[in-house]
Design a protein around this motif. Structure first.
Motif, short mmCIF file in Angstrom:
data_model
loop_
_atom_site.label_atom_id
_atom_site.label_comp_id
_atom_site.label_asym_id
_atom_site.label_seq_id
_atom_site.Cartn_x
_atom_site.Cartn_y
_atom_site.Cartn_z
N THR A 36 -7.47 13.41 -1.26
CA THR A 36 -6.28 13.68 -2.07
C THR A 36 -4.99 13.39 -1.29
O THR A 36 -4.00 12.96 -1.88
CB THR A 36 -6.27 15.14 -2.59
N MET A 37 -5.02 13.59 0.02
CA MET A 37 -3.84 13.27 0.84
C MET A 37 -3.59 11.77 0.83
O MET A 37 -2.44 11.33 0.70
CB MET A 37 -4.05 13.77 2.28
N HIS A 38 -4.63 10.99 0.96
CA HIS A 38 -4.47 9.53 0.95
C HIS A 38 -3.99 9.07 -0.43
O HIS A 38 -3.15 8.17 -0.53
CB HIS A 38 -5.78 8.84 1.32
N TRP A 39 -4.50 9.69 -1.48
CA TRP A 39 -4.07 9.40 -2.83
C TRP A 39 -2.57 9.69 -2.98
O TRP A 39 -1.82 8.89 -3.55
CB TRP A 39 -4.91 10.21 -3.80
N ALA A 40 -2.12 10.82 -2.44
CA ALA A 40 -0.70 11.17 -2.49
C ALA A 40 0.13 10.16 -1.71
O ALA A 40 1.21 9.73 -2.17
CB ALA A 40 -0.48 12.57 -1.94
N TYR A 41 -0.36 9.74 -0.55
CA TYR A 41 0.35 8.76 0.28
C TYR A 41 0.51 7.43 -0.46
O TYR A 41 1.61 6.86 -0.50
CB TYR A 41 -0.41 8.57 1.59
N ILE A 42 -0.58 6.94 -1.06
CA ILE A 42 -0.52 5.68 -1.81
C ILE A 42 0.43 5.82 -3.01
O ILE A 42 1.20 4.91 -3.31
CB ILE A 42 -1.94 5.27 -2.27
N SER A 43 0.40 6.98 -3.65
CA SER A 43 1.28 7.22 -4.79
C SER A 43 2.75 7.23 -4.35
O SER A 43 3.61 6.72 -5.07
CB SER A 43 0.94 8.55 -5.45
N ALA A 44 3.03 7.77 -3.18
CA ALA A 44 4.41 7.78 -2.67
C ALA A 44 4.88 6.36 -2.40
O ALA A 44 6.02 6.00 -2.72
CB ALA A 44 4.50 8.63 -1.41
N LYS A 45 4.01 5.55 -1.81
CA LYS A 45 4.39 4.16 -1.53
C LYS A 45 4.64 3.38 -2.81
O LYS A 45 5.47 2.47 -2.84
CB LYS A 45 3.30 3.47 -0.70
#
Length: 193
Positions: free
Chosen positions: A73-82
């Motif tokens: 979920t953290m990686h998902w949030a990171y990709i979403s931020a980018k």
């Protein structure tokens, strides 16, 4: 004179890093050194004998699944931020924060399970090491949850996006590190208990 100008023009730019990111990496290296020292001490002390053998509490398996899911979920949030996908960023950060809190709670219940098995901090060194490993990791994890909450608040205030990623990148790095550290500790304890 022309040769000097050509030399200066061809000079490479120095590699630079955000000072806070550099400090985070120094901190991560120091934590790695602490746990490397502890796992080495564990192996040396175990070889001396007088070592209580016991199975790890079942809740360790659940907490491992939780920390792996939180990294996803953290990686998902990171990709979403980018990608400036604010709705998915908020959801990803909220889920990661909740999973982080649940992981800390499972660590507490793992200590309860150890006490139920008559494994205490004081007594046999095998139990002492287990409490130190999980306690130190939980301490770092609490700092990670605080970092997650800070980034979540920034996310809810629209301060995290593709043009402002430093805090998000640092939080992502630290959270993945904590997840990797737990997996290392869990595998180490499985193989050496």
């Amino acid at each position: 004179m022309e040769e000097q100008l050509e030399y200066i023009e061809g000079a490479e730019q120095p590699i630079s890093m955000h000072p806070k990111k550099f400090a985070l990496w120094l901190f991560i290296v120091s934590v790695v050194m602490v746990f490397a020292g502890l796992t080495s001490a564990y192996i040396v002390r175990q070889a001396e004998g007088n070592w209580l053998e016991f199975n790890l509490p079942e809740i360790f398996y659940y907490s491992t699944g939780i920390i792996i899911l939180s990294s996803v979920t953290m990686h998902w949030a990171y990709i979403s931020a980018k990608a400036n996908n604010m709705a998915m960023l908020k959801l990803g950060m909220t889920l990661t924060t909740l999973l982080g809190i649940v992981f800390v709670i499972t660590q507490w219940y793992s200590w309860v399970a150890l006490v139920d098995r008559d494994v205490y901090f004081v007594g046999n060194p095998s139990g002492s090491f287990l409490y130190v490993f999980t306690g130190l990791h939980a301490l770092h994890l609490i700092s990670g949850v605080i970092f997650l909450i800070i980034v979540l608040i920034s996310t809810l205030n629209y301060k995290v996006h593709s043009q402002n990623m430093a805090r998000m990148e640092m939080c992502t790095t630290y959270w993945h590190f904590l997840g990797g550290l737990w997996i290392y500790l869990f595998m180490f304890l499985l193989l050496n208990h």
